[in-house]
Design a protein around this motif. Structure first.
Motif: not given
Length: 165
Positions: A25-31, A38-45
């Motif tokens: 769920r967290v990974l999907f939200g970040v992606a 959106g702001a912030g890094g991607g999953v690889s971060d």
């Protein structure tokens, strides 16, 4: 790593473990946020390795230690940079979600259009080589978190049955 066999974990660079609370769920939200600009890094971060329960358990046992990539494959296993050879009953080749396996093509006569001929995840040409995580040709949804786990379990069962375990 394994509780039933000797295993060597080989990586090109040091492993980066995600925080324990990161799940699908967290990974999907970040992606999703990243794809929407959106702001912030991607999953690889976040890291490279999701801390699913079995990975956390291996970490807590103190057995998650990777070695640098071996120098080459041999008839019996792998040769390390220092010249030492390690015999291998099986090699699980899972290098990530962006397959670039052209370096394996000369070893595998059944190579066609960027893919090795497989029976499940086992190479038809080299029965000790297993390819995981490269899309549906190595298992249904094998390049997803759920599919990778399912494919990995099936691969372990196949290796165990071939080794008489």
């Amino acid at each position: 790593m394994s509780r039933v066999a000797e295993a060597a974990w080989v990586t090109l660079r040091p492993a980066r473990f995600m925080p324990d609370d990161v799940d699908g769920r967290v990974l999907f939200g970040v992606a999703t946020r990243k794809a929407a600009g959106g702001a912030g890094g991607g999953v690889s971060d976040l890291g490279d390795i999701v801390m699913v329960p079995s990975v956390r358990e291996a970490r807590d046992r103190g057995v998650l230690h990777s070695r640098p990539m071996f120098a080459r494959l041999t008839d019996r296993g792998v040769r390390w940079a220092d010249g030492a050879e390690q015999t291998c009953d099986g090699i699980i080749w899972c290098t990530g979600f962006q397959p670039n396996l052209t370096h394996l093509a000369p070893l595998l006569p059944g190579w066609r259009q960027g893919k090795a001929a497989t029976d499940g995840t086992r190479s038809v040409d080299e029965p000790r080589l297993y390819l995981l995580g490269y899309g549906d040709w190595t298992g249904p949804a094998s390049a997803t978190l759920v599919g990778a786990g399912r494919t990995a379990r099936a691969t372990v069962a196949d290796i165990a049955s071939r080794l008489g375990g």
